[in-house]
Design an enzyme around this catalytic site. Structure first.
Site, mmCIF file in Angstrom:
data_model
loop_
_atom_site.group_PDB
_atom_site.id
_atom_site.type_symbol
_atom_site.label_atom_id
_atom_site.label_comp_id
_atom_site.label_asym_id
_atom_site.label_seq_id
_atom_site.Cartn_x
_atom_site.Cartn_y
_atom_site.Cartn_z
ATOM 1 N N TYR A 1 0.852 -1.194 0.000
ATOM 2 C CA TYR A 1 0.000 0.000 0.000
ATOM 3 C C TYR A 1 0.880 1.234 0.000
ATOM 4 O O TYR A 1 1.854 1.335 0.759
ATOM 5 C CB TYR A 1 -0.905 0.019 1.236
ATOM 6 C CG TYR A 1 -1.743 1.274 1.350
ATOM 7 C CD1 TYR A 1 -3.017 1.335 0.781
ATOM 8 C CD2 TYR A 1 -1.266 2.397 2.015
ATOM 9 C CE1 TYR A 1 -3.772 2.479 0.874
ATOM 10 C CE2 TYR A 1 -2.028 3.549 2.109
ATOM 11 C CZ TYR A 1 -3.283 3.594 1.541
ATOM 12 O OH TYR A 1 -4.031 4.731 1.620
ATOM 13 N N GLU B 1 -3.441 7.378 -4.189
ATOM 14 C CA GLU B 1 -3.437 6.142 -3.417
ATOM 15 C C GLU B 1 -3.285 4.947 -4.364
ATOM 16 O O GLU B 1 -4.079 4.777 -5.289
ATOM 17 C CB GLU B 1 -4.738 6.037 -2.632
ATOM 18 C CG GLU B 1 -4.811 4.855 -1.688
ATOM 19 C CD GLU B 1 -6.118 4.850 -0.922
ATOM 20 O OE1 GLU B 1 -6.082 4.705 0.303
ATOM 21 O OE2 GLU B 1 -7.180 5.001 -1.553
#
Length: 421
Positions: A144, A232
């Site tokens: 992530y 993101e």
């Protein structure tokens, strides 16, 4: 895609009606998944090969122009949970994986033109107009990564975790030690040392560590270039071939940079938005629909919030947030009334304007023109104060219209609520 946005940022404006228990959010520019991939690819980032299909008739011939060992087929809507969603025709899943090229067409035909219902949509779902067919990659590790403009840190931060590909909000809640947040000096930028340390924290090894560091630096440059407030990547994946690939991206942009990023903002698919918001944006009005029955037209966001609060205080329910701004003209006032009049839930209109920059006479002329042209029949309460207010009151009183004048905001809210009965 799982998001850490609500864990680390409060940028999204929420208008909370605590009495009703409702929340309405401003929708900032959101891009479909394939649009984010296009932007990343055009800026040198490593993404999967993909094609977009927007017509069932084009689906059958796709496999001849786009060959892969395995295909990922994704319905394109602005909602999460697509994989577990279902269509109004009974077809299950907005995400499918197949190795059979001949299966692509039938799958796409069951998606395009049908509504996809997920946990993030209404019960009616959202119509699918485009489907992305991407080359499937074998993911060995999922990470992530997020760049974010964060008020708490007064600038950009880099958030990373080796626990990618999962619900990152749950990761932040249950295992916060596997999430690292690094503030970035906007002048110094993201240094090689920081990029390599993040790649190391994400557990990339050997050659892929340097590949990951390079991708991270490219993502930072992209973040700056497009005036992003959130970039993101989940997952940032290491593949079986040793590549580092941005599999899925969530990008949000600074609305104040619209003039610099016109090409990006022109990519927005407005068909999923409230049509009233689209019209309001066209005339530079700030509008958010709510669930009440008192339509509000106010100048200034703070005054608009106060107006909604006092309506609630006296037992009413605001139907909207509508800020016409300080530089409003008569045409904008007309369009604002048109928005309120088009809402079938609105039974009363309350105008609350404090003229500082705005000329109250401009508001009054706009009100009169709108009421006469639309033949407005619902009760109208108007509170004006400030610049040229005497002239504005004369315009309203001589208009021949049935308008309830209010001395102050408290009086206006009372009269609006009383008008409902």
């Amino acid at each position: 895609m799982a998001s850490l946005r609500h864990v680390v940022s409060r940028r999204t404006l929420a208008l909370c009606d605590t009495k009703l228990g409702n929340i309405s959010q401003v929708r900032y520019l959101n891009l479909l998944e394939y649009q984010s991939k296009v932007l990343l690819s055009e800026n040198g980032l490593n993404v999967q090969r993909f094609k977009i299909v927007d017509s069932p008739s084009d689906a059958d011939n796709l496999h001849s122009s786009f060959r892969a060992d395995e295909y990922v087929i994704k319905a394109q809507i602005l909602a999460g949970g697509r994989g577990l969603g279902y269509f109004d025709n009974g077809f299950k899943g907005g995400v499918h994986v197949t190795k059979d090229p001949d299966a692509i067409g039938p799958i796409i035909k069951k998606m395009i033109g049908h509504n996809l219902i997920t946990k993030q949509t209404s019960k009616e779902g959202i119509p699918v107009k485009k489907v992305m067919v991407a080359e499937s990659v074998t993911i060995m590790k999922e990470k992530y990564l997020c760049f974010l403009m964060d008020r708490q840190n007064n600038g950009p931060v880099l958030i990373s975790s080796p626990a990618g590909g999962t619900d990152i909000e749950e990761v932040a809640k249950t295992t916060p030690h596997v999430i690292k947040t690094i503030p970035i000096d906007i002048l110094e930028g993201l240094t090689d040392r920081v990029a390599e340390s993040v790649a190391d924290f994400l557990e990339f090894n050997g050659d892929t560590k340097m590949k990951a560091a390079n991708e991270i630096k490219k993502l930072w440059e992209f973040f700056k270039k497009v005036d992003s407030v959130q970039l993101e990547i989940n997952p940032l994946a290491e593949t079986s071939t040793g590549d580092v690939v941005s599999i899925d991206a969530k990008i949000q942009f600074d609305d104040n940079a619209r003039y610099r990023q016109k090409a990006i903002f022109d990519m927005e698919d407005k068909t999923e938005r409230d049509p009233r918001e689209v019209i309001a944006e066209k005339y530079n009005l700030n509008y958010i629909g709510m669930s009440g029955n008192i339509g509000c037209m106010v100048n200034g966001a703070g005054l608009a919030m106060a107006t909604m609060d006092i309506i609630n205080l006296y037992g009413g329910k605001p139907a909207n947030f509508l800020d016409v701004g300080g530089g409003v003209n008569e045409e904008q006032v007309y369009q604002a009334f048109s928005l309120l009049n088009s809402d079938k839930n609105v039974k009363v209109i309350l105008v609350n304007v404090f003229g500082g920059i705005v000329n109250c006479a401009t508001i009054a002329n706009g009100i009169v023109a709108a009421c006469k042209n639309m033949k407005l029949k619902m009760p109208l309460v108007v509170r004006l104060e400030g610049t040229n207010v005497s002239e504005a009151r004369k315009i309203l009183s001589s208009s021949g219209l049935t308008i309830q004048s209010a001395e102050n905001l408290d009086d206006a809210a009372r009269k609006a609520v009383d008008s409902l009965s």
